[in-house]
Design an enzyme around this catalytic site. Sequence first.
Site, PDB file in Angstrom:
ATOM      1  CB  CYS A  63     -13.261  19.389  -9.534  1.00 48.74           C
ATOM      2  SG  CYS A  63     -12.739  18.986 -11.208  1.00 48.74           S
ATOM      3  N   GLY A 121      -7.779  18.641  -6.424  1.00 47.74           N
ATOM      4  CA  GLY A 121      -7.324  18.918  -7.784  1.00 47.74           C
ATOM      5  C   GLY A 121      -6.120  19.825  -7.767  1.00 47.74           C
ATOM      6  N   GLY A 170     -17.687  16.700 -10.819  1.00 47.98           N
ATOM      7  CA  GLY A 170     -18.426  15.490 -11.228  1.00 47.98           C
ATOM      8  C   GLY A 170     -18.355  15.308 -12.726  1.00 47.98           C
ATOM      9  CE1 TYR A 172      -5.495   8.485  -2.644  1.00 51.56           C
ATOM     10  CE2 TYR A 172      -7.024   9.449  -4.204  1.00 51.56           C
ATOM     11  CZ  TYR A 172      -5.738   9.309  -3.727  1.00 51.56           C
ATOM     12  OH  TYR A 172      -4.714   9.994  -4.304  1.00 51.56           O
TER      13      TYR A 172
HETATM   14  P1  AMP Z   1      -1.178   1.926  -7.993  1.00 49.06           P
HETATM   15  O1  AMP Z   1       0.286   1.931  -8.010  1.00 49.06           O
HETATM   16  O2  AMP Z   1      -1.727   2.307  -9.353  1.00 49.06           O
HETATM   17  O3  AMP Z   1      -1.774   0.651  -7.498  1.00 49.06           O
HETATM   18  O4  AMP Z   1      -1.655   3.112  -7.039  1.00 49.06           O
HETATM   19  C1  AMP Z   1      -2.144   2.878  -5.766  1.00 49.06           C
HETATM   20  C2  AMP Z   1      -2.083   4.177  -4.959  1.00 49.06           C
HETATM   21  O5  AMP Z   1      -2.803   5.196  -5.647  1.00 49.06           O
HETATM   22  C3  AMP Z   1      -2.703   4.019  -3.596  1.00 49.06           C
HETATM   23  O6  AMP Z   1      -1.740   4.393  -2.641  1.00 49.06           O
HETATM   24  C4  AMP Z   1      -3.883   4.973  -3.561  1.00 49.06           C
HETATM   25  O7  AMP Z   1      -3.885   5.718  -2.375  1.00 49.06           O
HETATM   26  C5  AMP Z   1      -3.679   5.876  -4.738  1.00 49.06           C
HETATM   27  N1  AMP Z   1      -4.931   6.155  -5.468  1.00 49.06           N
HETATM   28  C6  AMP Z   1      -6.072   5.462  -5.492  1.00 49.06           C
HETATM   29  N2  AMP Z   1      -6.987   6.015  -6.315  1.00 49.06           N
HETATM   30  C7  AMP Z   1      -6.401   7.093  -6.851  1.00 49.06           C
HETATM   31  C8  AMP Z   1      -6.818   8.090  -7.774  1.00 49.06           C
HETATM   32  N3  AMP Z   1      -8.032   8.073  -8.318  1.00 49.06           N
HETATM   33  N4  AMP Z   1      -5.925   9.055  -8.090  1.00 49.06           N
HETATM   34  C9  AMP Z   1      -4.697   9.092  -7.557  1.00 49.06           C
HETATM   35  N5  AMP Z   1      -4.247   8.179  -6.676  1.00 49.06           N
HETATM   36  C10 AMP Z   1      -5.074   7.193  -6.326  1.00 49.06           C
END
Ligand code: AMP
Length: 456
Positions: free
Chosen positions: A2, A28, A103, A242
């Site tokens: 958030c 968010g 958080g 990220y």
């Molecule tokens: P996946 O297909 O599930 O392996 O998604 C990987 C992608 O999700 C990467 O390009 C990351 O930049 C992104 N990513 C990593 N953590 C998060 C998160 N908590 N929420 C949304 N996207 C994420």
Amino acid sequence: MCGIIGIFNHPEASNLAYLGLYAMQHRGQESAGIIATDGKQFTSHKGMGLVADVFPEETIAKLRGTRAIGHVRYSTTGSSSLENAQPFMINYSLGTLAIAHNGNLVNAEETKKELVYRGSIFQSSMDSEVIMHLVACSREPKLIGRLADALKQVKGAFSIVFMNENELIAARDPQAIRPLVLGKLKDTWIVASESCAFDLLEAEYVREIAPGEILTISERGIKSYFPFPAAKPTHCVFEYIYFARPDSVVFGETVYDVRVRLGRQLAREHPVDADMVIPIPDSGTPAALGYAKETGIPFDLGLIRNHYVGRTFIEPRSSIRHFGVKIKLNAIRSILKDKRVIVVDDSIVRGTTSRKIIKMIRAAGAREVHVRISSPPTDYPCYYGIDTPTRKELIASSHTVEDIRRYITADSLGYISIAGLKQVVNCRECFCDACFSGRYPISFPGLEQPAQPSLF
Ligand code: AMP
């Protein structure tokens, strides 16, 4: 996940809060809200969706007063619904109090059960409401005592702005897991999750809200309290990898600089002969630049992102393969054809995105695809405010790097090591690396082993 903001002493407080939220939209996208006050009346507006859609100009004009707090939400606990949108406001024995919280609390459920047993009635499933009940129930005579009393009873991550009739109050958990920074614009104080909000408002960055600090801002000036026992900070390292915006100063360092260094370290750990380095935009871009700088391999853009992808889109009935990724990213054939490509991204969660993107790069004619990830394998879920799936869904929890390489169909795959990550981030600070190491620094019900310090 958030973003929060608080504005004290500005004739257009709600407008500043709106702009600050706009800058922090990446934190968010589910709901947005602002509460403003002139010291007597509190006005509130919240809605589902993006900041620009929730707040037409005439709505902001109705949020009068020289103080405001705001929130953008990406739900981690509590469902995605309007009743869970923040800021959240209560009337209690000392008057009115509003909260915007970033958080996750790890003991919210058990605390809520106790409160409900004692007669509290909850309006939402947000753990932030638990804090408000604890404040309302506290026997301390003054608000600062009540806040300290309430926040001592909760465990987990909290970066918070509170607002009552006279004060704006910032609070951060003793381990300072989520970011929270203080800024100033002439006579106006601003508290925000990220400093990119200050840049848009042309405010100066003053400092971080310290670990365990409760900072009160009123017409009498600012005052700090440190009511919690001192603890070693465990900042969320994933904010660097990220989550935070690259142009923000987080935990004392510009996020972009850290990401470029992660890319350099990744190159040192996993070099490979290739014709070009390309990022998965936008999250992989600074690390890809770092990788290219370190190796001297040319950086290029082989994938182009559509920046206007909304939350929902209509999928065609007859299936177009990899549709979900194609709507967001497209490969440039003239760049990739017959090339040996290094593709850099920040993380692999389930592995589904990487797999689809690699297929797309190969379909555009790439000869070899080498994947490099600027974080260690994401092996464990986060309980402190990053939205991660259950452990079972995290591909690294049940597969080796070689299994994952095969699944995503890469020619090679390399992740930065935890030791490498540690070397890259500011080593005077301490970080939570639980999503990579499983060493959770704050215990919670269901945690298999006792809380442990991170490897940092
Ligand atoms: P996946 O297909 O599930 O392996 O998604 C990987 C992608 O999700 C990467 O390009 C990351 O930049 C992104 N990513 C990593 N953590 C998060 C998160 N908590 N929420 C949304 N996207 C994420």
